[in-house]
Design an enzyme around this catalytic site. Structure first.
Site, PDB file in Angstrom:
ATOM      1  N   ASP A 131       0.843  -1.192   0.000  1.00  0.00           N
ATOM      2  CA  ASP A 131       0.000   0.000   0.000  1.00  0.00           C
ATOM      3  C   ASP A 131       0.880   1.244   0.000  1.00  0.00           C
ATOM      4  O   ASP A 131       2.017   1.206   0.484  1.00  0.00           O
ATOM      5  CB  ASP A 131      -0.926   0.033   1.228  1.00  0.00           C
TER       6      ASP A 131
HETATM    7  N1  LIG Z   1       2.450   3.549 -12.905  1.00  0.00           N
HETATM    8  C1  LIG Z   1       2.655   4.230 -11.746  1.00  0.00           C
HETATM    9  N2  LIG Z   1       1.826   3.989 -10.677  1.00  0.00           N
HETATM   10  C2  LIG Z   1       2.085   4.684  -9.540  1.00  0.00           C
HETATM   11  C3  LIG Z   1       3.128   5.630  -9.425  1.00  0.00           C
HETATM   12  N3  LIG Z   1       3.105   6.131  -8.143  1.00  0.00           N
HETATM   13  C4  LIG Z   1       2.079   5.509  -7.491  1.00  0.00           C
HETATM   14  N4  LIG Z   1       1.483   4.617  -8.328  1.00  0.00           N
HETATM   15  C5  LIG Z   1       0.330   3.738  -8.039  1.00  0.00           C
HETATM   16  O1  LIG Z   1      -0.549   4.370  -7.124  1.00  0.00           O
HETATM   17  C6  LIG Z   1      -1.298   3.335  -6.478  1.00  0.00           C
HETATM   18  C7  LIG Z   1      -1.303   3.600  -4.982  1.00  0.00           C
HETATM   19  O2  LIG Z   1      -2.535   3.173  -4.444  1.00  0.00           O
HETATM   20  P1  LIG Z   1      -2.683   1.851  -3.525  1.00  0.00           P
HETATM   21  O3  LIG Z   1      -3.937   2.015  -2.735  1.00  0.00           O
HETATM   22  O4  LIG Z   1      -1.410   1.568  -2.821  1.00  0.00           O
HETATM   23  O5  LIG Z   1      -2.859   0.649  -4.562  1.00  0.00           O
HETATM   24  P2  LIG Z   1      -4.074   0.380  -5.563  1.00  0.00           P
HETATM   25  O6  LIG Z   1      -3.724   0.925  -6.906  1.00  0.00           O
HETATM   26  O7  LIG Z   1      -5.373   0.842  -4.969  1.00  0.00           O
HETATM   27  O8  LIG Z   1      -4.047  -1.199  -5.710  1.00  0.00           O
HETATM   28  P3  LIG Z   1      -4.260  -2.271  -4.515  1.00  0.00           P
HETATM   29  O9  LIG Z   1      -2.896  -2.788  -4.187  1.00  0.00           O
HETATM   30  O10 LIG Z   1      -5.146  -3.313  -5.161  1.00  0.00           O
HETATM   31  O11 LIG Z   1      -4.911  -1.530  -3.376  1.00  0.00           O
HETATM   32  C8  LIG Z   1      -0.598   2.006  -6.794  1.00  0.00           C
HETATM   33  O12 LIG Z   1      -1.299   1.298  -7.785  1.00  0.00           O
HETATM   34  C9  LIG Z   1       0.755   2.464  -7.319  1.00  0.00           C
HETATM   35  O13 LIG Z   1       1.335   1.536  -8.206  1.00  0.00           O
HETATM   36  C10 LIG Z   1       3.963   5.859 -10.576  1.00  0.00           C
HETATM   37  O14 LIG Z   1       4.883   6.691 -10.578  1.00  0.00           O
HETATM   38  N5  LIG Z   1       3.703   5.128 -11.696  1.00  0.00           N
END
Ligand SMILES: Nc1nc2c(ncn2[C@@H]2O[C@H](COP(=O)(O)OP(=O)(O)OP(=O)(O)O)[C@@H](O)[C@H]2O)c(=O)[nH]1
Length: 217
Positions: free
Chosen positions: A89
């Site tokens: 996360d």
């Molecule tokens: N492609 C990309 N994604 C990013 C970057 N910075 C943050 N993210 C994405 O931002 C999201 C952060 O939200 P989280 O709640 O941790 O994860 P989520 O996308 O909701 O996915 P889950 O693990 O299923 O909860 C993640 O999917 C990270 O991969 C970046 O520089 N590039």
């Protein structure tokens, strides 16, 4: 290379996390974790927990939820439980002019992405990035990275062009950017591991997987 050991599962719907693990040559299953992140976040904040601890709690909730479901399925089918499940996360915080620590979630739409980027412009923010492994009903490893990124004072015109170019692709990103894409143009400085910025501290995770016998040394 990876040995035939118990299944490796990524409890995430994040495309960036999946791409990082696949590019590293790992074979795994990706299973989204249906956890109520907002309520966990709100209760952690209400208890005054620091962002890194809340991110770790969320990573564990995701890994535990998927592991429990998979173990139940395996037992029901007479199969072997005990998959190694990775949860992750990422929370973003940035200090406001008034000195308050503002927490940012993924934007709901491009209008909110604009508001977030204007709030982050010209400032440093921290990406509290937790990763955790869960097996047989217990946390077996965890790691927290906290890359610090400073956005430059980009112009309003740049922001308009950036949002038009990136569009909905940034709605899945907590900072409204893809550092590996045009998002890099938003920055003056990035301190910390690239993979951790993208959402998965890969090197510490690979070190644990080698130590745990999933990968060869
Ligand atoms: N492609 C990309 N994604 C990013 C970057 N910075 C943050 N993210 C994405 O931002 C999201 C952060 O939200 P989280 O709640 O941790 O994860 P989520 O996308 O909701 O996915 P889950 O693990 O299923 O909860 C993640 O999917 C990270 O991969 C970046 O520089 N590039």
């Amino acid at each position: 290379m990876q040995r035939d050991t118990p299944a490796l599962v990524l409890a995430s719907a994040s495309s960036a996390r999946r791409s990082l693990l696949s590019a590293a040559g790992l074979r795994f299953e990706a299973v989204a974790a249906a956890v109520d992140e907002d309520s966990i976040k709100e209760s952690g904040r209400a208890e005054g927990m620091p962002p890194g601890e809340v991110a770790t709690m969320l990573a564990e909730a995701k890994a535990r939820r998927v592991a429990t479901r998979l173990d139940r399925l395996a037992e029901a089918e007479g199969g072997r439980a005990g998959a190694l499940v990775i949860g992750a996360d990422q929370l973003l915080t940035c200090r406001t002019d008034a000195g308050e620590l503002r927490w940012f979630d993924k934007p709901r739409d491009l209008a909110e992405a604009r508001e977030h980027l204007l709030a982050l412009r010209g400032r440093e923010h921290v990406l509290h990035t937790a990763v955790l492994c869960w097996r047989d009903g217990a946390r077996v490893w965890q790691h927290l990275a906290a890359p610090r990124l400073v956005m430059r004072r980009f112009s309003d015109n740049f922001l308009d062009r950036y949002l038009a170019e990136e569009g909905e692709a940034i709605l899945g990103c907590v900072g409204c950017y893809r550092l590996e894409g045009p998002g890099v143009q938003l920055f003056e400085r990035v301190e910390g591991d690239h993979a951790a910025v993208l959402g998965l501290p890969l090197l510490p995770l690979l070190g644990f997987l080698r130590q745990h016998g999933v990968l060869e040394g």
